[in-house]
Design an enzyme around this catalytic site. Structure first.
Site, PDB file in Angstrom:
ATOM      1  N   GLY A  54      -4.825 -48.394  14.795  1.00  0.00           N
ATOM      2  CA  GLY A  54      -3.530 -48.436  14.133  1.00  0.00           C
ATOM      3  C   GLY A  54      -2.522 -47.596  14.901  1.00  0.00           C
ATOM      4  O   GLY A  54      -2.901 -46.677  15.630  1.00  0.00           O
ATOM      5  N   GLN A 114       5.050 -42.732  16.060  1.00  0.00           N
ATOM      6  CA  GLN A 114       4.167 -42.293  17.154  1.00  0.00           C
ATOM      7  C   GLN A 114       4.673 -42.723  18.527  1.00  0.00           C
ATOM      8  O   GLN A 114       4.151 -42.270  19.546  1.00  0.00           O
ATOM      9  CB  GLN A 114       2.737 -42.842  16.950  1.00  0.00           C
ATOM     10  CG  GLN A 114       2.024 -42.203  15.773  1.00  0.00           C
ATOM     11  CD  GLN A 114       0.617 -42.763  15.638  1.00  0.00           C
ATOM     12  OE1 GLN A 114       0.428 -43.818  15.061  1.00  0.00           O
ATOM     13  NE2 GLN A 114      -0.353 -42.070  16.187  1.00  0.00           N
ATOM     14  N   CYS A 140      -6.721 -39.746  15.525  1.00  0.00           N
ATOM     15  CA  CYS A 140      -5.320 -40.161  15.582  1.00  0.00           C
ATOM     16  C   CYS A 140      -4.885 -40.185  17.040  1.00  0.00           C
ATOM     17  O   CYS A 140      -5.176 -39.243  17.782  1.00  0.00           O
ATOM     18  CB  CYS A 140      -4.466 -39.176  14.786  1.00  0.00           C
ATOM     19  SG  CYS A 140      -2.720 -39.581  14.805  1.00  0.00           S
ATOM     20  N   LEU A 141      -4.172 -41.249  17.442  1.00  0.00           N
ATOM     21  CA  LEU A 141      -3.747 -41.347  18.844  1.00  0.00           C
ATOM     22  C   LEU A 141      -2.756 -40.234  19.208  1.00  0.00           C
ATOM     23  O   LEU A 141      -2.596 -39.921  20.381  1.00  0.00           O
ATOM     24  CB  LEU A 141      -3.126 -42.720  19.120  1.00  0.00           C
ATOM     25  CG  LEU A 141      -4.098 -43.915  19.052  1.00  0.00           C
ATOM     26  CD1 LEU A 141      -3.352 -45.224  19.259  1.00  0.00           C
ATOM     27  CD2 LEU A 141      -5.219 -43.774  20.083  1.00  0.00           C
ATOM     28  N   HIS A 178      -3.608 -43.900   6.474  1.00  0.00           N
ATOM     29  CA  HIS A 178      -3.364 -43.057   7.650  1.00  0.00           C
ATOM     30  C   HIS A 178      -1.990 -43.397   8.258  1.00  0.00           C
ATOM     31  O   HIS A 178      -1.184 -42.499   8.539  1.00  0.00           O
ATOM     32  CB  HIS A 178      -4.488 -43.261   8.674  1.00  0.00           C
ATOM     33  CG  HIS A 178      -4.322 -42.474   9.925  1.00  0.00           C
ATOM     34  ND1 HIS A 178      -5.162 -41.439  10.276  1.00  0.00           N
ATOM     35  CD2 HIS A 178      -3.406 -42.559  10.936  1.00  0.00           C
ATOM     36  CE1 HIS A 178      -4.755 -40.922  11.427  1.00  0.00           C
ATOM     37  NE2 HIS A 178      -3.705 -41.589  11.858  1.00  0.00           N
ATOM     38  N   GLU A 179      -1.724 -44.708   8.431  1.00  0.00           N
ATOM     39  CA  GLU A 179      -0.468 -45.129   9.068  1.00  0.00           C
ATOM     40  C   GLU A 179       0.731 -44.881   8.146  1.00  0.00           C
ATOM     41  O   GLU A 179       1.799 -44.479   8.612  1.00  0.00           O
ATOM     42  CB  GLU A 179      -0.534 -46.602   9.485  1.00  0.00           C
ATOM     43  CG  GLU A 179      -1.676 -46.949  10.442  1.00  0.00           C
ATOM     44  CD  GLU A 179      -1.760 -46.041  11.654  1.00  0.00           C
ATOM     45  OE1 GLU A 179      -0.701 -45.539  12.104  1.00  0.00           O
ATOM     46  OE2 GLU A 179      -2.874 -45.805  12.142  1.00  0.00           O
ATOM     47  N   HIS A 225       1.976 -41.465   8.443  1.00  0.00           N
ATOM     48  CA  HIS A 225       2.836 -41.232   9.616  1.00  0.00           C
ATOM     49  C   HIS A 225       4.303 -41.484   9.291  1.00  0.00           C
ATOM     50  O   HIS A 225       5.187 -40.802   9.809  1.00  0.00           O
ATOM     51  CB  HIS A 225       2.433 -42.161  10.767  1.00  0.00           C
ATOM     52  CG  HIS A 225       1.320 -41.623  11.615  1.00  0.00           C
ATOM     53  ND1 HIS A 225       1.428 -40.437  12.316  1.00  0.00           N
ATOM     54  CD2 HIS A 225       0.089 -42.122  11.903  1.00  0.00           C
ATOM     55  CE1 HIS A 225       0.298 -40.232  12.986  1.00  0.00           C
ATOM     56  NE2 HIS A 225      -0.532 -41.229  12.753  1.00  0.00           N
TER      57      HIS A 225
END
Ligand code: ZN
Length: 184
Positions: free
Chosen positions: A47, A52, A92-93, A134-135, A138
C-alpha cells in the site's frame, strides 16, 4: 507532471500533515495514482498513500496480493462499521526496517471514490482491512510509530534514531528550528 516522485521517509514533516479531500478527478490525478502504484511495486509494498510521496491529498493505492488485477485505488475514503480487533505485524515504506505489532479492527467497511469520482462501498476482513486502516492513518498524519507499543518502540529505537539522524543530516535547516517548535 514532470517532477520526480519518490517515497519520503520519517521524520519528514509532510508525513504528519492532515491531507486535503480530492475535489477534482483529473487526468493528473490518474497519472499520480499510476505513478504511486509503480512506486509501490518497485518497493515491494502492499500500500502507498499520497502523503508518502509528498502530496497531501486523500488518496491511497494498494495491492494485497501483488497480482496486477488486485490493484486498488481509493480517493476520499471513509472507514466505518468496525468489528472486533486483532493484532498483526506491519511495516511501512516511509519507515524502512521498522516492524511493529499493531492492533487493528478485523472487519471494516470503506466508502470512497474511484479515479473517475464514482462511489466505492466495500467491506473486508483481515489483511485488506488492515491495509485500509494503515493507509487511512497516513491521510491523517498517523504512522505506526504512533500506534506501536513500548516493546516495539524499544526494539526499534536504534533504527528510529538512525532515521532521525539521516533526516537531520539531509535537512540541516530543520535543526535550529527544532527547539522552537511547539508541541501540539
Ligand atoms: Zn505506511
Amino acid at each position: 507532471m514532470n517532477e520526480e516522485l519518490r517515497i519520503i521517509v520519517w521524520p519528514d514533516p509532510r508525513l504528519k500533515k492532515i491531507s486535503e479531500p480530492v475535489k477534482e478527478f483529473t487526468p493528473a490525478l490518474r497519472e499520480l495514482a499510476n505513478r504511486m502504484l509503480e512506486l509501490m511495486r518497485q518497493h515491494k509494498g502492499v500500500g502507498l498513500a499520497a502523503p508518502q510521496i509528498g502530496h497531501n491529498i486523500r488518496m491511497f493505492v494498494m495491492n494485497h496480493s501483488g497480482e496486477p488485477n488486485d490493484a486498488r485505488v481509493y480517493v476520499n475514503p471513509v472507514l466505518s462499521d468496525p468489528d472486533s480487533d486483532e493484532t498483526g505485524e506491519e511495516g511501512c515504506l516511509s519507515l524502512p526496517e521498522i516492524n511493529a505489532q499493531i492492533v487493528r479492527h478485523k472487519t471494516l467497511r470503506i466508502q470512497a471514490q474511484d479515479l473517475e469520482g464514482n462511489p466505492i462501498d466495500q467491506t473486508e476482513t483481515g489483511y485488506i482491512a488492515r491495509i485500509w486502516q494503515h493507509e487511512f492513518d497516513h491521510l491523517n498524519g498517523v504512522l505506526i510509530t504512533d500506534r506501536m507499543g513500548l516493546g516495539d518502540r524499544f526494539k526499534n529505537r536504534k533504527t528510529l534514531k538512525e532515521l532521525e539522524e539521516k533526516y537531520a543530516a539531509e535537512h540541516p535547516e530543520t535543526r535550529s528550528g527544532k527547539s522552537k517548535k511547539k508541541k501540539v
